[in-house]
Design a protein around this motif. Sequence first.
Motif, PDB file in Angstrom:
ATOM      1  N   PRO A 139       0.592  -0.964  -0.425  1.00  0.00           N
ATOM      2  CA  PRO A 139       0.052   0.323   0.022  1.00  0.00           C
ATOM      3  C   PRO A 139       0.510   1.725   0.156  1.00  0.00           C
ATOM      4  CG  PRO A 139      -0.145  -0.785   2.195  1.00  0.00           C
ATOM      5  CD  PRO A 139       0.846  -1.505   1.488  1.00  0.00           C
ATOM      6  N   GLY A 140       2.259   1.593   0.030  1.00  0.00           N
ATOM      7  CA  GLY A 140       3.311   2.643   0.265  1.00  0.00           C
ATOM      8  C   GLY A 140       3.425   2.700  -0.992  1.00  0.00           C
ATOM      9  N   ASP A 141       4.791   3.408  -1.193  1.00  0.00           N
ATOM     10  CA  ASP A 141       5.209   4.057  -1.620  1.00  0.00           C
ATOM     11  C   ASP A 141       6.374   3.370  -2.560  1.00  0.00           C
ATOM     12  OD1 ASP A 141       3.428   7.084  -1.600  1.00  0.00           O
ATOM     13  OD2 ASP A 141       5.084   7.536  -0.527  1.00  0.00           O
ATOM     14  N   LYS A 174       4.618  -5.053  -6.708  1.00  0.00           N
ATOM     15  CA  LYS A 174       4.952  -3.493  -6.929  1.00  0.00           C
ATOM     16  C   LYS A 174       3.863  -2.177  -6.048  1.00  0.00           C
ATOM     17  CE  LYS A 174       6.524  -4.202 -11.648  1.00  0.00           C
ATOM     18  NZ  LYS A 174       6.426  -4.198 -13.092  1.00  0.00           N
ATOM     19  N   SER A 175       4.958  -0.912  -5.501  1.00  0.00           N
ATOM     20  CA  SER A 175       3.221   0.087  -5.398  1.00  0.00           C
ATOM     21  C   SER A 175       2.458  -0.187  -5.793  1.00  0.00           C
ATOM     22  CB  SER A 175       4.883   1.131  -5.243  1.00  0.00           C
ATOM     23  OG  SER A 175       3.416   1.966  -4.912  1.00  0.00           O
ATOM     24  N   GLY A 176       1.164  -0.028  -4.692  1.00  0.00           N
ATOM     25  CA  GLY A 176      -0.590   0.093  -5.284  1.00  0.00           C
ATOM     26  C   GLY A 176      -1.025  -0.964  -6.574  1.00  0.00           C
ATOM     27  N   MET A 177      -0.095  -2.018  -6.073  1.00  0.00           N
ATOM     28  CA  MET A 177      -0.568  -2.902  -7.470  1.00  0.00           C
ATOM     29  C   MET A 177      -0.673  -4.831  -6.586  1.00  0.00           C
ATOM     30  SD  MET A 177       1.967  -2.602 -10.089  1.00  0.00           S
ATOM     31  CE  MET A 177       1.970  -0.939 -11.502  1.00  0.00           C
ATOM     32  N   THR A 178      -1.445  -5.261  -7.232  1.00  0.00           N
ATOM     33  CA  THR A 178      -1.326  -7.277  -6.589  1.00  0.00           C
ATOM     34  C   THR A 178      -0.764  -8.232  -7.054  1.00  0.00           C
ATOM     35  OG1 THR A 178      -3.618  -5.844  -5.412  1.00  0.00           O
ATOM     36  CG2 THR A 178      -3.042  -8.471  -5.928  1.00  0.00           C
ATOM     37  N   VAL A 183       3.469  -4.897   3.723  1.00  0.00           N
ATOM     38  CA  VAL A 183       2.673  -5.345   2.351  1.00  0.00           C
ATOM     39  C   VAL A 183       1.351  -5.742   3.464  1.00  0.00           C
ATOM     40  CG1 VAL A 183       4.674  -6.104   1.078  1.00  0.00           C
ATOM     41  CG2 VAL A 183       3.898  -7.501   2.774  1.00  0.00           C
ATOM     42  N   VAL A 184       0.503  -6.640   2.704  1.00  0.00           N
ATOM     43  CA  VAL A 184      -0.830  -6.958   3.273  1.00  0.00           C
ATOM     44  C   VAL A 184      -0.673  -8.601   2.445  1.00  0.00           C
ATOM     45  CG1 VAL A 184      -2.136  -5.127   4.447  1.00  0.00           C
ATOM     46  CG2 VAL A 184      -2.114  -5.894   2.234  1.00  0.00           C
ATOM     47  N   ALA A 185      -1.342  -9.523   2.789  1.00  0.00           N
ATOM     48  CA  ALA A 185      -1.311 -10.859   2.287  1.00  0.00           C
ATOM     49  C   ALA A 185      -2.370 -11.753   3.091  1.00  0.00           C
ATOM     50  CB  ALA A 185       0.252 -11.491   2.529  1.00  0.00           C
ATOM     51  N   ALA A 186      -2.900 -12.328   2.099  1.00  0.00           N
ATOM     52  CA  ALA A 186      -3.512 -13.913   2.092  1.00  0.00           C
ATOM     53  C   ALA A 186      -3.269 -14.858   1.464  1.00  0.00           C
ATOM     54  CB  ALA A 186      -4.602 -13.511   1.861  1.00  0.00           C
TER      55      ALA A 186
END
Length: 520
Positions: free
Chosen positions: A312-314, A341-345, A374-377
């Motif tokens: 979610p960051g830069d 990459k920043s802002g990408m899934t 990061v966040v993840a699942a």
Amino acid sequence: MNRSTLSLLAAVTSLAAVTGFAALTAPDGEAVTEATAPARLPVERSSLLCPAPATSDIAETVYTSFTPGSGSGGSSAASGAVAELKPSVAMLRGPADDAGKAGGKQEDEAENDGSSKKPPSDKPVVTLKQPGKPVGAKASGSAAPALVGTATGGLAPGWTTQQTTTVSAGSGRGVLGVHCTAPDTDLWFPGASLAKDRQDYVHLTNPDDSGALVDIELYGKDGALKSQLSDGIQVPPGASVPVLLATLTTDPAEDVTVHVTTRTGRVGAAVRGAGDETGSDWLAASADPAGTLVLPGVPADATAVRLVAFAPGDDDAELKVRLASATGTINPAGAESLRVKSGMTASLDMKDVTKGEAGSILLAPAEGAPATPVVAALQVTRGKGDKQEIAYIPATAPVRERATAADNRAKGSVLSLTAPGETAQVKVTASAGTEGGSQSVKTYTVKGGTTLAVGPPVPEGLKGSYALIVEPQSGGPVHAARTLLLPQDGIQMFTVQTLPDDRGLVAVPAAKQDLSVLDD
């Protein structure tokens, strides 16, 4: 950090600041005293929100509610304490609705008589009366509502409710399990999908007496997805709004991260993922963005594991991916790293990574890379072909003091304990049953860098279902998850719930100065 927790800590901090000022300006030239170390005291109020469980008329839902009480053995009922869950108002939002408005023509997931609002019942669906003893309730069909509830007094610390729904046939078939969640203002759900064969909904439930204004952002592999309907969604007081993700964008992205934030108020949120061939289950929110994450509880017989992550960051994140198995930590062949990459899934197909041995996925910065949050699942599959079934495992924080999993059965429960660092000792208590039985306790040693998957202790003379209380005793941090295996007609139906700390205790600064001198 959970925003409701932040609000509580801010209030406590404000109180400490006022206390400190009073001490400094005490009359009669009395000596100034400093505050003592914060005490960890039980919370006095907890809120939980359960999403509407299913759309199928053949769905069967079980609720199990539990509060550990003082110590894992529980305690007698607290005078005046209340813990109950009541139906919410069902606000039905379909693709024909204007942005930010609930109601209108119903093209959503629940069939109804055309009304956009269903009045809630005042009768509680689940009522808990005594710490240490779980209670159960059942609901049938598609009319079972979302629930809104509060626990106070001695029933508040560690209050948990598990919602388990079984759908035996149809596109939504499977076992759908979810911990009813606390309200929040900022939630991440990596692992949803907009693929053509998927029908994913995000359920928003408002527990408060004032309305909530919610924004939903969607991110695919190339960044934010264009949407004209995801800003300013109104969730009225005590109401629940299911939103079909496919109505928010025309992009059929396979892997999507859902970001739920509130402009005003707070909501409980969960994503229901459903596929034509894969079955369905609930995706709970990921732990807050961090440079290292643990995703515990991948079953030994998983036939496919898919990791989905978002930065979610830069900055971009370069992640090292490891598997903590029963015997140690390894770098899975062909799935050792992931660039986000920043802002990408980003996603990583890990196939049958556990290869017959239960484990957990560990994410950390790659060699020489910074610790980018990061966040993840994980999307986990058991079985193959028309017999397959999915479940989700979001990243989860360690258990600091205690965590609880309700709705365990005599057969089919698996407890996974992961120690990503040092070896840890963990006490596991099986509560009394909903219909009878006495508690049982067992202590486990989890070696550093491994995952211990066990059939947990079962109450003596168990009748009904029961709760598991996990309490680290010594050593390094522990992450936990509970898997419930409920196969039916050859389909490997299952659900996995991670077990973060129950936040039953809160740090409260204690002032040394007696403020009674200020009453004059």
